[in-house]
Design a protein around this motif. Structure first.
Motif, PDB file in Angstrom:
ATOM      1  N   PRO A 311       0.831  -1.553   0.018  1.00 14.65           N
ATOM      2  CA  PRO A 311      -0.308  -0.642  -0.087  1.00 14.65           C
ATOM      3  C   PRO A 311       0.722   1.480   0.436  1.00 14.65           C
ATOM      4  O   PRO A 311       1.838   1.371   0.456  1.00 14.65           O
ATOM      5  CB  PRO A 311      -0.741  -0.192   1.026  1.00 14.65           C
ATOM      6  N   ALA A 312       0.392   2.806  -0.522  1.00 14.53           N
ATOM      7  CA  ALA A 312       1.081   3.684  -0.358  1.00 14.53           C
ATOM      8  C   ALA A 312       0.407   4.137   0.436  1.00 14.53           C
ATOM      9  O   ALA A 312       1.628   5.193   1.584  1.00 14.53           O
ATOM     10  CB  ALA A 312       0.398   4.448  -1.616  1.00 14.53           C
ATOM     11  N   HIS A 313      -0.460   3.835   1.167  1.00 20.88           N
ATOM     12  CA  HIS A 313      -0.616   4.813   2.892  1.00 20.88           C
ATOM     13  C   HIS A 313      -1.664   3.574   3.185  1.00 20.88           C
ATOM     14  O   HIS A 313      -2.346   2.466   2.859  1.00 20.88           O
ATOM     15  CB  HIS A 313      -1.762   6.222   2.001  1.00 20.88           C
ATOM     16  N   SER A 314      -2.144   3.645   4.529  1.00 25.78           N
ATOM     17  CA  SER A 314      -2.292   3.606   5.629  1.00 25.78           C
ATOM     18  C   SER A 314      -4.821   3.290   5.019  1.00 25.78           C
ATOM     19  O   SER A 314      -5.151   2.553   5.929  1.00 25.78           O
ATOM     20  CB  SER A 314      -2.606   3.373   7.009  1.00 25.78           C
ATOM     21  N   GLN A 315      -4.565   5.023   4.662  1.00 26.27           N
ATOM     22  CA  GLN A 315      -6.159   4.517   4.686  1.00 26.27           C
ATOM     23  C   GLN A 315      -5.888   5.719   3.654  1.00 26.27           C
ATOM     24  O   GLN A 315      -4.882   5.134   2.426  1.00 26.27           O
ATOM     25  CB  GLN A 315      -6.591   5.433   5.933  1.00 26.27           C
ATOM     26  N   ARG A 316      -7.629   5.146   3.339  1.00 26.68           N
ATOM     27  CA  ARG A 316      -8.147   5.834   1.984  1.00 26.68           C
ATOM     28  C   ARG A 316      -6.574   7.706   1.024  1.00 26.68           C
ATOM     29  O   ARG A 316      -6.286   8.015   1.997  1.00 26.68           O
ATOM     30  CB  ARG A 316      -9.095   6.054   1.481  1.00 26.68           C
ATOM     31  N   ILE A 317      -6.355   7.184   0.187  1.00 24.59           N
ATOM     32  CA  ILE A 317      -6.375   9.106  -0.871  1.00 24.59           C
ATOM     33  C   ILE A 317      -6.390   9.572  -1.704  1.00 24.59           C
ATOM     34  O   ILE A 317      -7.094   9.330  -2.902  1.00 24.59           O
ATOM     35  CB  ILE A 317      -4.547   7.924  -1.588  1.00 24.59           C
ATOM     36  N   GLY A 318      -7.314  10.663  -0.753  1.00 29.20           N
ATOM     37  CA  GLY A 318      -7.975  11.574  -1.711  1.00 29.20           C
ATOM     38  C   GLY A 318      -7.962  12.724  -2.187  1.00 29.20           C
ATOM     39  O   GLY A 318      -8.103  13.370  -3.388  1.00 29.20           O
ATOM     40  N   ALA A 319      -6.531  12.994  -2.590  1.00 30.31           N
ATOM     41  CA  ALA A 319      -5.634  13.872  -3.391  1.00 30.31           C
ATOM     42  C   ALA A 319      -4.325  13.174  -4.026  1.00 30.31           C
ATOM     43  O   ALA A 319      -3.558  12.994  -2.896  1.00 30.31           O
ATOM     44  CB  ALA A 319      -5.719  14.993  -1.861  1.00 30.31           C
ATOM     45  N   LEU A 320      -4.269  13.838  -4.925  1.00 26.81           N
ATOM     46  CA  LEU A 320      -3.100  13.073  -5.584  1.00 26.81           C
ATOM     47  C   LEU A 320      -2.841  14.350  -6.864  1.00 26.81           C
ATOM     48  O   LEU A 320      -2.987  15.696  -7.184  1.00 26.81           O
ATOM     49  CB  LEU A 320      -2.680  12.270  -7.053  1.00 26.81           C
ATOM     50  N   SER A 321      -1.289  15.422  -6.706  1.00 28.46           N
ATOM     51  CA  SER A 321      -0.714  16.059  -7.486  1.00 28.46           C
ATOM     52  C   SER A 321       0.469  15.747  -7.694  1.00 28.46           C
ATOM     53  O   SER A 321       1.266  14.870  -7.214  1.00 28.46           O
ATOM     54  CB  SER A 321      -0.618  17.127  -6.576  1.00 28.46           C
ATOM     55  N   TRP A 322       1.216  16.236  -9.506  1.00 30.42           N
ATOM     56  CA  TRP A 322       1.968  16.462 -10.294  1.00 30.42           C
ATOM     57  C   TRP A 322       2.983  17.062 -10.201  1.00 30.42           C
ATOM     58  O   TRP A 322       2.483  18.368 -10.299  1.00 30.42           O
ATOM     59  CB  TRP A 322       2.212  15.657 -11.671  1.00 30.42           C
ATOM     60  N   ASN A 323       4.207  17.059  -9.996  1.00 29.98           N
ATOM     61  CA  ASN A 323       5.147  17.837  -9.990  1.00 29.98           C
ATOM     62  C   ASN A 323       6.270  17.334 -10.989  1.00 29.98           C
ATOM     63  O   ASN A 323       7.193  16.559 -10.878  1.00 29.98           O
ATOM     64  CB  ASN A 323       6.402  18.720  -8.489  1.00 29.98           C
ATOM     65  N   ALA A 324       6.020  17.280 -12.413  1.00 29.48           N
ATOM     66  CA  ALA A 324       6.932  16.439 -13.096  1.00 29.48           C
ATOM     67  C   ALA A 324       7.382  15.145 -12.434  1.00 29.48           C
ATOM     68  O   ALA A 324       5.713  14.261 -13.464  1.00 29.48           O
ATOM     69  CB  ALA A 324       8.421  16.858 -13.363  1.00 29.48           C
ATOM     70  N   HIS A 325       8.211  14.594 -12.544  1.00 31.82           N
ATOM     71  CA  HIS A 325       8.135  12.765 -12.144  1.00 31.82           C
ATOM     72  C   HIS A 325       7.846  12.527 -11.089  1.00 31.82           C
ATOM     73  O   HIS A 325       8.048  11.367 -10.543  1.00 31.82           O
ATOM     74  CB  HIS A 325       9.331  12.257 -12.762  1.00 31.82           C
TER      75      HIS A 325
END
Length: 602
Positions: A311-325
């Motif tokens: 898993p990436a987090h222990s709970q839900r992922i509600g926000a994502l944002s990119w800065n190039a890579h």
């Protein structure tokens, strides 16, 4: 005197006093001037006590003459008042007017679409009123000034002349000798208009019309299973003109130029649900976050999975944002993780802890004013603004122009992060490790990565809506939830709040226009009659350009097309609506002119 008492007049007077005593009304003794009763200013009948009656009778008997029977009649005085208005200075009275309005507390003033027209009309009326009431007076005499003192030693001796000590002259207050102004055909004396020439010119001049915005969507798409959850981000539009939408356990791709629909993934086989989607700034890579805390990276053209963090987090992922890579993810576990998608490892190279509740908004500074695209790549030294955490390849760093990240949480806080690890500039006047006291709203950082650079506390509800101004560097707009209803603008260079706007409803999303200096906000629960609106605001005047309605539920999702003309909104009514919100972007190419001699210089 006894004859007066026994006279008919004396008998009538005693009878009148006895009747007054029997009625029990209160009587007041009237003053006597030169032995005559003067009428009282009070027209009400007066009543006398027995002692007062005796004193009145004695006074009457001792007077020099008999009382007239007319004195006992009540005198009625009218309430009409005619004021006396002295001639005053109209110019002074106009400038002494109070423009602040009534001081009584009123309800919250929510801007509306018609306010811009009203403000324009009020400004024209005020200008004409000022011109008509206070016209320019070039012939007004100036105030006398005292000549500078001359030293006595510099005055040569002279024979005194015989002059008048008191010399009276009438000041010349009138205008100078009139000229032949009536010979001018455009003189005001020949004008048929009731206003002056300057006011007439202002009324006849063309006025800027407000920008026309189409109030109906040009396309409506069904979006079944589109979640009605304030803390999710399920709609995003890529630079390749592909719209990604998370519907339940699936992610669908809608191509704008041919309206083709493709299913990217289906997580129902693992019992998971999509909670957030985000496109890379330039490319065809789509990140998908889930309720279980998993993070997947997909390639849209091939509809294939590139990488998965489980898993990436222990709970839900509600926000994502990119800065190039670099992909940043915010979760309900109150953490913000930063990963380099080129690194095969699954561990984040940086973790940020600044919120005490769920992170529901995340946005990197991008655009022409806050450039983040291409800010990360090989060739940038990790020592100068680079990130030296584990998982990054050599020579990979964060560009100084795009290293600002804004995060909003359910704890009503807005955090500004700087992953370069640099401390604040000393020109701001704040040293590291100190607390800046600006209304108790800003906290200083000790390390520019794990601790936020700035932390704003002004919002009183969850902050999901975040947007960086693409036209002015360092300006951030943030919107609060149901209990806040405000859009606030921040200067992230010095940590100050520039302005705020009370929208009267829950702020769900914010996005800046690429073609004009305007801001779009979507709303949900409202304290007014208008709910579920899409509002367009002009910045920095914060006047409403247009209000778009059509959704029957909260407008929770918002995205913009790559050319910046169209926006798409999604709501709990399971529909996606496309709006032509902004004008077409002007062509920046410069046309050559025959008069431009600079192009002939070699």
């Amino acid at each position: 005197m006894s004859a007066l008492k026994n006279s008919p007049f004396g008998k009538r007077l005693r009878a009148f006093h006895s009747e007054t005593d029997d009625d029990g009304a209160q009587r007041r003794i009237k003053p006597r001037i030169f032995g005559l009763n003067t009428p009282s200013l009070d027209s009400r009948p007066t009543v006398a006590t027995p002692a007062t009656t005796t004193a009145t009778t004695a006074t009457t008997s001792d007077s020099t003459g008999p009382d007239s029977p007319l004195d006992s009649r009540p005198t009625n005085y009218g309430d009409r008042f005619v004021p006396t208005r002295d001639t005053g200075d109209m110019r002074t009275s106009y400038h002494l007017m109070d423009d602040s309005g009534p001081c009584t507390p009123s309800k919250r003033i929510i801007p509306s679409e018609s306010d811009a027209l009203k403000e324009q009309a009020n400004a024209i009326f005020t200008s004409i009123l000022h011109t008509e009431v206070t016209p320019p007076s070039p012939n007004r005499p100036t105030s006398p000034s005292r000549p500078p003192p001359v030293p006595a030693s510099s005055i040569p001796p002279s024979t005194p002349t015989r002059r008048r000590i008191f010399h009276y002259t009438s000041p010349s207050s009138g205008p100078p000798t009139p000229t032949r102004r009536l010979d001018t055909p455009t003189d005001e004396a020949y004008s048929m208009s009731p206003v002056r020439a300057s006011s007439r010119q202002l009324l006849e001049s063309p006025r800027r019309q407000p920008r026309a915005v189409c109030k109906t969507p040009y396309r409506v798409l069904d979006a079944p299973d589109l979640a009605d959850d304030f803390y999710l981000n399920l709609v995003d539009w890529s630079t390749t003109n592909i719209l990604g939408v998370g519907l339940g356990a699936c992610v669908y791709l809608w191509t704008a130029h041919n309206a083709a629909v493709a299913k990217l993934c289906d997580l129902s086989n693992v019992g998971d649900t999509v909670s957030s989607v985000a496109w890379v700034q330039k490319g065809t890579i789509l990140a998908v976050g889930t309720l279980s805390g998993r993070l997947h990276i997909y390639d849209a053209p091939s509809l294939s999975l590139i990488r998965s963090y489980n898993p990436a987090h222990s709970q839900r992922i509600g926000a994502l944002s990119w800065n190039a890579h670099v992909l940043s993810s915010g979760s309900r576990d109150r953490m913000v993780h930063h990963r380099d998608v080129r690194d095969p490892g699954t561990r984040p190279f940086r973790r940020c802890t600044g919120h005490k509740q769920e992170v529901c908004g995340l946005r990197w500074s991008t655009g022409s004013g806050n450039t983040a695209g291409g800010g990360i790549g090989a060739g940038a030294s990790s020592g100068d603004g680079g990130v030296g955490g584990g998982g990054l390849g050599s020579g990979f760093g964060v560009h100084t122009a795009g290293a600002m990240l804004a995060s909003g949480g359910n704890d009503n806080k807005v955090c500004i992060w700087d992953l370069r690890g640099s401390r604040r500039s000393s020109s701001i006047g704040i040293s590291a490790g100190t607390t800046r006291a600006r209304s108790g709203s800003i906290s200083a950082s000790e390390d520019g990565g794990d601790v936020p650079l700035w932390k704003f506390h002004e919002h009183t509800a969850a902050v999901k809506a975040l947007a960086w101004d693409p036209h002015v560097s360092g300006v951030l707009a943030s919107g609060g939830g149901t209990q806040d209803k405000h859009i606030r603008f921040w200067n992230t260079y010095n940590g100050s709040m520039l302005n705020q706007l009370d929208t009267g409803s829950q702020v769900c999303n914010l996005i800046w226009s690429l073609t004009s200096h305007e801001l779009v906000s979507t709303h949900g629960f409202s304290s007014t009659t208008a709910q579920n609106q899409i509002c367009i605001w002009r910045y920095p005047s914060l006047s409403m350009v247009a209000a778009l309605t059509g959704h029957t539920h909260r407008v929770l999702y918002l995205a913009m097309s790559p050319e910046g003309e169209t926006i798409v909104t999604g709501a709990g009514d399971e529909t996606l609506r496309f709006w032509n919100a902004f004008p077409r972007k002007e062509n920046g190419e410069r046309k050559e002119s025959r008069l431009d001699w600079a192009r002939l210089i070699r």
